[in-house]
Design a protein around this motif. Structure first.
Motif: not given
Length: 298
Positions: A250-256
């Motif tokens: 949950g620390d990064l988004t997949r889109t990012q």
């Protein structure tokens, strides 16, 4: 005793490969299991599994194969081997599905290399085993489909059926190249596990966790952008696997992550973008599936 099976076992042992008997006509180990171990003979000091019993000793091999027409198993770990198993689709009706050899050839092309010339066998099912010597000091384990569909590997804890063995489906046959070549560097990079990030903290130190994720994203994208020819796709796959852990946490988004890796790959591209998109997708899917979610980002 079948003379050709004994010779197959002796030939493999002469190459330095550790062999053990498989049940006649099958791919299953012929040695007893732990539950039926009598604690005598080789197991006097404790039960020995097939990997521990595998040997290159010609006298032990002759004694074992004198008892029955055993097929020949090669313990890849003790033998210092990495064997790439290129399988064929199990569903014969799926004529459009690429086989493992086709998929592996595409992976090699994307890495900028030809399919390695090394010792190989045709399996009874029509697949192919490619034998490579493991790099010194590197410990790799088995994989199943994580590189690509129908492309598995056997290493520590694994074994393969040797050329000369026979099953109801057919015979295992040596095809070409008498010597196993060293494992290519690009393939080693693909097989090595993604570096584990420090466990993301929770609660009051969430901000620190986010900063770690930002640094990891910057480091991995820089590695991709500066990767040299022949290592680019492997570097991209490792980066996707490493960053997939941070998507799962949950620390990064997949889109990012996808956007950052696409831009890094495009800045250093030698292949069409869709090749890199496929590598990114496979790496993220694998990592997210193998890591526990913690408030997973969309």
């Amino acid at each position: 005793m079948s003379e050709h099976l004994l010779n197959a076992a002796l030939d493999a042992a002469a190459r330095g490969w550790h062999v053990f008997p498989l049940r006649p006509g099958t791919k299953r180990p012929a040695l007893h299991g732990e539950k039926t171990c009598t604690g005598t003979g080789p197991c006097a000091a404790g039960h020995l599994k097939w990997e521990q019993r595998a040997t290159t000793d010609p006298d032990r091999i002759r004694a074992a194969w004198s008892r029955a027409p055993f097929n020949v198993g090669i313990a890849t770990g003790p033998s210092g081997l990495i064997v790439v198993d290129l399988d064929v689709p199990k569903d014969k009706g799926s004529s459009d599905a690429p086989c493992g050899a086709t998929t592996f050839a595409a992976l090699c092309e994307r890495a900028g290399h030809a399919v390695p010339d090394t010792y190989r066998t045709r399996t009874a099912s029509g697949g192919t085993h490619l034998y490579f010597t493991a790099p010194p000091g590197v410990r790799l384990t088995n994989t199943a489909g994580s590189i690509a569909p129908l492309v598995d590997t056997r290493a520590q804890g694994g074994y393969v059926v040797a050329a000369g063995s026979i099953t109801p489906a057919g015979r295992y046959e040596a095809l070409s190249a008498p010597v196993a070549a060293p494992l290519p560097g690009w393939l080693l990079s693909t097989l090595q596990p993604a570096r584990k990030p420090v466990q993301a903290p929770t609660g009051a130190v969430t901000g620190r966790s986010r900063r770690y994720a930002d640094v990891a994203l910057a480091n991995e994208t820089r590695n991709v952008a500066t990767a040299t020819d022949g290592t680019r796709n492997a570097t991209l796959l490792r980066a996707a696997r490493a960053l997939g852990r941070l998507i799962a946490s949950g620390d990064l988004t997949r889109t990012q992550v996808e956007q950052a890796l696409r831009e890094a790959a495009a800045s250093n591209a030698t292949q069409p973008q869709h090749y890199y998109d496929d590598v990114i997708r496979r790496g993220l899917d694998w990592s997210i599936a193998h890591n526990p979610a913690r408030g997973r980002a969309a």
